[in-house]
Write an enzyme that holds these catalytic residues in place. Structure first.
Site, PDB file in Angstrom:
ATOM      1  N   LYS A  19      10.992 -31.973  14.893  1.00 52.66           N
ATOM      2  CA  LYS A  19       9.503 -32.521  16.526  1.00 52.66           C
ATOM      3  C   LYS A  19       8.269 -31.929  16.620  1.00 52.66           C
ATOM      4  CE  LYS A  19      10.330 -33.089  21.237  1.00 52.66           C
ATOM      5  NZ  LYS A  19       9.616 -32.756  21.903  1.00 52.66           N
ATOM      6  N   ASP A  21       4.503 -30.349  17.638  1.00 51.99           N
ATOM      7  CA  ASP A  21       4.069 -29.440  19.285  1.00 51.99           C
ATOM      8  C   ASP A  21       1.889 -30.161  18.962  1.00 51.99           C
ATOM      9  OD1 ASP A  21       3.929 -28.900  20.842  1.00 51.99           O
ATOM     10  OD2 ASP A  21       3.829 -26.869  20.578  1.00 51.99           O
ATOM     11  N   GLU A 163       9.267 -27.650  17.020  1.00 51.84           N
ATOM     12  CA  GLU A 163       9.572 -27.597  18.784  1.00 51.84           C
ATOM     13  C   GLU A 163      10.942 -28.320  18.607  1.00 51.84           C
ATOM     14  OE1 GLU A 163       7.381 -29.680  22.465  1.00 51.84           O
ATOM     15  OE2 GLU A 163       7.249 -30.414  19.913  1.00 51.84           O
TER      16      GLU A 163
END
Length: 317
Positions: A19, A21, A163
């Site tokens: 994930k 950012d 993240e």
């Protein structure tokens, strides 16, 4: 397509991605022209001319639609939302800013190539089509993993200051504009959008700016409600810029459906609820965010799209 929050499902029917950012965009190319669109359908192409140029070279005269994240990396290679802030709010960046804050587009899905629409095809087939594209810096397709322990990948994400992870069913189709359990995001820290409703007076070195920002969001009935105060995560420069903006949108009346009881004693100041920001937080019990830390202003969501976070008594990792 949007993910739901939760623990990673695990199992051979799930793929895992990191994930990132950054800022989510759809890249759309056709007839030799390309554009970048934010989550609220704003054209943000002017802010990232190097990405648009690279997309044009990749797509040529054909049609190409990608889903991905625009990321600015720090000197160690970790995504930095703070650095990206310097590009997000500049409609026409100059050569110096582009050189100082280079950005990349991590394309993690492809929705169309030529006359072939791919949204109805399974995730793994779309990933194969994505791998066939001739990506060159600043464009790339980040990896995905199947059959690896999601907990270990979450640990790797933490070690690289990412993240978290996103788990996606390998047979899932792409549902534009929908939030689906076929995609599950597992953040290392909780994160949410907020609407700035006001500010509290600062003390000491913050006397000329503010102490904390007053945060709000819309509940399930559509009421604008108080969800906490953010007093950390700001640079001195950001504090000055934000305070100047707050002074321009000052309100005399509280914008919340119900005034927080501590507002009068705290001498809170109110503003029009038009600024959307990002915060990280430890947990949300239903009344206010615990330990929120400011990450920056966002331009890819309208205030009305910012809703109260899901209640989760378990703190994020």
């Amino acid at each position: 397509m949007l993910a739901v929050g939760g623990a990673p499902p695990g199992g051979p029917e799930w793929a895992v991605e990191m994930k990132w950012d950054g800022v989510r965009v759809i890249a759309a190319c056709a007839g030799g022209e390309c554009a970048l669109y934010s989550r609220n359908a704003n054209d943000v192409s002017g802010s990232y001319p190097e990405l648009v140029a690279s997309l044009k070279a990749l797509a040529g005269k054909g049609t190409l639609i990608l889903d991905g994240e625009i990321v600015a990396q720090d000197p160690d290679g970790a995504p930095s939302f703070g650095r990206l802030q310097r590009r997000m709010h500049v409609a026409r960046p100059g050569e110096q800013l582009i050189a100082e804050v280079p950005v990349r587009l991590f394309a993690f899905d492809v929705l169309a190539i030529g006359d072939r629409e791919l949204t109805g095809e399974p995730y793994l087939d779309r990933r194969e089509r994505l791998a066939e594209l001739d990506f060159r810096t600043p464009l790339s397709a980040p990896p995905h993993w199947i059959g690896m322990d999601a907990g270990e990948l979450l640990k790797v994400a933490g070690e690289h200051r990412l993240e978290g992870i996103v788990s996606k069913r390998v047979d899932s189709v792409y549902l534009p504009g929908k939030r689906s359990g076929w995609w599950v995001k597992t953040p290392l820290r909780h994160r949410t959008e907020v609407v700035v409703a006001g500010w509290t007076p600062g003390a000491g070195g913050f006397g000329a700016t503010f102490g904390s920002l007053v945060l709000g969001a819309y509940d399930e009935t559509g009421r604008f409600v108080f969800i906490g105060l953010a007093g950390t995560g700001f640079t001195h420069t950001a504090r000055r810029i934000i305070r100047a903006t707050l002074d321009e949108i000052e309100l005399s009346a509280c914008p919340f459906a119900q005034r927080p009881p501590e507002a009068i004693a705290g001498r809170w100041h109110w503003v029009e609820p038009i600024l959307v920001g990002d915060v990280e937080y430890r947990e949300f019990s239903g009344e206010r965010l615990r330990m929120p830390s400011w990450k920056g202003l966002r331009t890819d969501k309208t205030p009305e799209q910012v809703t109260v976070p899901r209640i989760d008594p378990r703190p994020a990792g």
